[in-house]
Design a protein around this motif. Structure first.
Motif, PDB file in Angstrom:
ATOM      1  N   GLN A 190      -1.575  -2.692  14.145  1.00  0.00           N
ATOM      2  CA  GLN A 190      -2.503  -1.439  14.229  1.00  0.00           C
ATOM      3  C   GLN A 190      -3.685  -1.867  15.224  1.00  0.00           C
ATOM      4  O   GLN A 190      -4.063  -1.013  15.999  1.00  0.00           O
ATOM      5  CB  GLN A 190      -2.792  -0.952  12.831  1.00  0.00           C
ATOM      6  N   ASN A 192      -1.261  -0.858  -0.805  1.00  0.00           N
ATOM      7  CA  ASN A 192      -2.553  -1.505  -0.899  1.00  0.00           C
ATOM      8  C   ASN A 192      -3.632  -0.063  -0.365  1.00  0.00           C
ATOM      9  O   ASN A 192      -4.609   0.038  -1.098  1.00  0.00           O
ATOM     10  CB  ASN A 192      -2.698  -2.546   0.273  1.00  0.00           C
ATOM     11  N   VAL A 193      -3.215   0.656   0.344  1.00  0.00           N
ATOM     12  CA  VAL A 193      -4.122   1.751   0.990  1.00  0.00           C
ATOM     13  C   VAL A 193      -4.085   2.711  -0.251  1.00  0.00           C
ATOM     14  O   VAL A 193      -5.159   3.290  -0.729  1.00  0.00           O
ATOM     15  CB  VAL A 193      -3.322   2.482   2.262  1.00  0.00           C
ATOM     16  N   MET A 236      -0.592   7.245   7.419  1.00  0.00           N
ATOM     17  CA  MET A 236       0.052   6.144   7.843  1.00  0.00           C
ATOM     18  C   MET A 236       1.202   5.851   8.828  1.00  0.00           C
ATOM     19  O   MET A 236       1.469   4.989   9.521  1.00  0.00           O
ATOM     20  CB  MET A 236       0.183   5.207   6.519  1.00  0.00           C
ATOM     21  N   LYS A 276      -9.174   2.070   5.494  1.00  0.00           N
ATOM     22  CA  LYS A 276      -7.739   2.299   5.963  1.00  0.00           C
ATOM     23  C   LYS A 276      -7.242   3.424   5.193  1.00  0.00           C
ATOM     24  O   LYS A 276      -7.646   3.791   4.239  1.00  0.00           O
ATOM     25  CB  LYS A 276      -7.001   1.141   5.255  1.00  0.00           C
ATOM     26  N   PRO A 277      -6.302   4.040   6.000  1.00  0.00           N
ATOM     27  CA  PRO A 277      -5.872   4.002   7.501  1.00  0.00           C
ATOM     28  C   PRO A 277      -6.839   4.196   8.514  1.00  0.00           C
ATOM     29  O   PRO A 277      -7.461   5.323   8.181  1.00  0.00           O
ATOM     30  CB  PRO A 277      -4.465   4.434   7.455  1.00  0.00           C
ATOM     31  N   VAL A 310       0.807  -5.645   9.256  1.00  0.00           N
ATOM     32  CA  VAL A 310       0.657  -4.132   9.778  1.00  0.00           C
ATOM     33  C   VAL A 310      -0.884  -3.907  10.241  1.00  0.00           C
ATOM     34  O   VAL A 310      -0.760  -3.134  11.389  1.00  0.00           O
ATOM     35  CB  VAL A 310       0.798  -3.212   8.309  1.00  0.00           C
ATOM     36  N   SER A 334      -9.056  -1.051   2.342  1.00  0.00           N
ATOM     37  CA  SER A 334      -8.516   0.140   1.593  1.00  0.00           C
ATOM     38  C   SER A 334      -9.841   0.397   0.455  1.00  0.00           C
ATOM     39  O   SER A 334      -9.769   1.407  -0.041  1.00  0.00           O
ATOM     40  CB  SER A 334      -7.441  -0.002   1.200  1.00  0.00           C
ATOM     41  N   LEU A 335     -10.573  -0.507   0.153  1.00  0.00           N
ATOM     42  CA  LEU A 335     -11.293  -0.556  -1.057  1.00  0.00           C
ATOM     43  C   LEU A 335     -12.827   0.394  -0.681  1.00  0.00           C
ATOM     44  O   LEU A 335     -13.232  -0.273   0.386  1.00  0.00           O
ATOM     45  CB  LEU A 335     -12.086  -1.872  -1.559  1.00  0.00           C
ATOM     46  N   ALA A 336     -12.742   1.698  -0.921  1.00  0.00           N
ATOM     47  CA  ALA A 336     -13.941   2.357  -0.296  1.00  0.00           C
ATOM     48  C   ALA A 336     -14.850   3.054  -1.400  1.00  0.00           C
ATOM     49  O   ALA A 336     -15.201   4.081  -1.100  1.00  0.00           O
ATOM     50  CB  ALA A 336     -13.056   3.600   0.213  1.00  0.00           C
ATOM     51  N   TYR A 337     -15.138   2.325  -2.431  1.00  0.00           N
ATOM     52  CA  TYR A 337     -15.987   2.892  -3.464  1.00  0.00           C
ATOM     53  C   TYR A 337     -17.338   2.211  -3.119  1.00  0.00           C
ATOM     54  O   TYR A 337     -17.748   1.463  -2.385  1.00  0.00           O
ATOM     55  CB  TYR A 337     -15.804   2.751  -4.703  1.00  0.00           C
ATOM     56  N   GLU A 389       1.379  -2.901   2.372  1.00  0.00           N
ATOM     57  CA  GLU A 389       0.301  -2.455   2.924  1.00  0.00           C
ATOM     58  C   GLU A 389       0.053  -0.744   2.434  1.00  0.00           C
ATOM     59  O   GLU A 389      -1.006  -0.374   2.194  1.00  0.00           O
ATOM     60  CB  GLU A 389       0.247  -2.491   4.410  1.00  0.00           C
ATOM     61  N   VAL A 420      -8.565   3.798  -6.312  1.00  0.00           N
ATOM     62  CA  VAL A 420      -9.840   3.168  -6.942  1.00  0.00           C
ATOM     63  C   VAL A 420     -10.797   4.028  -6.787  1.00  0.00           C
ATOM     64  O   VAL A 420     -11.805   4.411  -7.582  1.00  0.00           O
ATOM     65  CB  VAL A 420     -10.273   1.462  -6.461  1.00  0.00           C
ATOM     66  N   GLY A 453      -6.387   1.464  -2.688  1.00  0.00           N
ATOM     67  CA  GLY A 453      -7.811   1.568  -2.529  1.00  0.00           C
ATOM     68  C   GLY A 453      -8.230   3.024  -2.759  1.00  0.00           C
ATOM     69  O   GLY A 453      -9.412   3.331  -3.103  1.00  0.00           O
ATOM     70  N   ARG A 454      -7.470   3.977  -2.247  1.00  0.00           N
ATOM     71  CA  ARG A 454      -8.082   5.411  -2.395  1.00  0.00           C
ATOM     72  C   ARG A 454      -8.003   5.773  -4.000  1.00  0.00           C
ATOM     73  O   ARG A 454      -8.884   6.547  -4.489  1.00  0.00           O
ATOM     74  CB  ARG A 454      -7.039   6.274  -1.671  1.00  0.00           C
ATOM     75  N   SER A 505      -2.631  -8.886   6.448  1.00  0.00           N
ATOM     76  CA  SER A 505      -1.603  -7.833   6.659  1.00  0.00           C
ATOM     77  C   SER A 505      -1.195  -7.827   8.132  1.00  0.00           C
ATOM     78  O   SER A 505      -1.915  -7.445   8.912  1.00  0.00           O
ATOM     79  CB  SER A 505      -2.133  -6.419   6.423  1.00  0.00           C
ATOM     80  N   PRO A 564      -0.656  -6.273  -3.776  1.00  0.00           N
ATOM     81  CA  PRO A 564       0.459  -5.893  -4.278  1.00  0.00           C
ATOM     82  C   PRO A 564       1.671  -6.933  -3.842  1.00  0.00           C
ATOM     83  O   PRO A 564       1.703  -7.723  -3.069  1.00  0.00           O
ATOM     84  CB  PRO A 564       0.900  -4.561  -3.336  1.00  0.00           C
TER      85      PRO A 564
END
Lengths: 121, 158
Positions: free
Chosen positions: A17, B91-92, B24, A104-105, A13, A83-86, B88, B98, B95-96, A11, B114
């Motif tokens: 960042q 994507n975020v 974001m 993220k973020p 972005v 972003s995968l946070a589990y 992105e 999930v 993630g949240r 990414s 995505p």
């Protein structure tokens, strides 16, 4: 002396960042890899002090890339940024040997604190 | 989805959307009723796991432009910047989502990278459950979030 950072994230972005949050810090971004395969190929030549690793990327995911880097470089410092946070993801990252995990973020404080923690251990 | 009511799901999605958009891009959005303009883009992804699902985010192009300008901290952004920022963004959100939803009701799952497209593109037509939520920012620029759980092919009886 600045610590060398390798960013592994497809990414733009996130690359932007991280450049923003690490500006005027003791961390210098030396390379950005678009995927895990690039990171594995370049790790030896770049020899970063720390790697920031995304998980969801084209090709092999960041967890597998981290695993492969750590197999050949057990002292590698890998900070997962995703972003995968589990819980399963975080557990797997720790089992592989990642030194930290950021969701993220992120903000400047979170990134610097996580990186500083790795080097203070 | 059996463990979450419609209201619970909407609250979870609203929370994710409000927080993610503000964190974001420093943009505040609110739930609303309304419709998008004719000039929209779509970002889609699919979730893989015990329950097949898709998430589509349709947004007024002006919203995505503003989002991108805020993310890159630059008024001059390219079409590629908009695409990258939009991807992105979803994507975020995914993630949240999930973390919140799928960890509660199903074995944790992953999602595909995505995909960004100009125009309106909804992935699934045959759904077991569908949640559509509409949001606007302070400039009345809209976002439509569509979460769909697909009927499994061997359960699809017509």
């Amino acid at each position: 002396m600045s610590k060398k950072v390798m960013i592994v994230d497809d990414s733009r972005v996130v690359q932007f960042q991280l450049q923003q949050v690490l500006s005027n810090s003791e961390y210098e971004i030396v390379t950005c890899c678009q995927n895990g395969e690039e990171a594995i190929e370049q790790y030896n030549s770049v020899n970063p002090d720390i790697v920031t690793m995304d998980i969801l990327m084209p090709g092999i995911d960041g967890l597998e890339a981290a695993r492969q880097i750590l197999q050949s470089h057990p002292d590698a410092n890998i900070l997962m940024i995703s972003s995968l946070a589990y819980d399963d993801t975080i557990t797997e990252a720790k089992q592989i040997g990642a030194k930290g995990f950021i969701y993220k973020p992120f903000n400047r404080e979170q990134v610097l604190k996580s990186m500083n923690n790795i080097f203070s251990e | 989805m059996n463990s979450l009511s419609d209201k619970e799901m909407q609250e979870i999605l609203n929370g994710i959307m409000f927080n993610t958009t503000e964190q974001m891009a420093n943009i505040k959005i609110k739930s609303d009723v309304g419709s998008l303009s004719q000039d929209v883009c779509t970002i889609n992804t699919s979730f893989q796991g015990n329950c097949k699902a898709t998430l589509s985010l349709l947004a007024d192009k002006s919203f995505l432009l503003r989002l991108t300008q805020e993310i890159f901290q630059n008024e001059n952004v390219s079409k590629q910047d908009i695409e990258d920022a939009s991807i992105e963004y979803l994507n975020v959100i995914c993630g949240r989502l999930v973390n919140k939803v799928f960890s509660l009701v199903h074995k944790p799952t992953k999602f595909d990278i995505p995909v960004f497209q100009n125009g309106s593109h909804i992935l699934n037509e045959h759904t077991q459950y569908c949640c559509e939520l509409y949001y606007v920012n302070n400039y009345n620029e809209g976002i439509l979030l569509i979460l769909e759980f697909s009927v499994l092919l061997n359960d699809n009886k017509k």
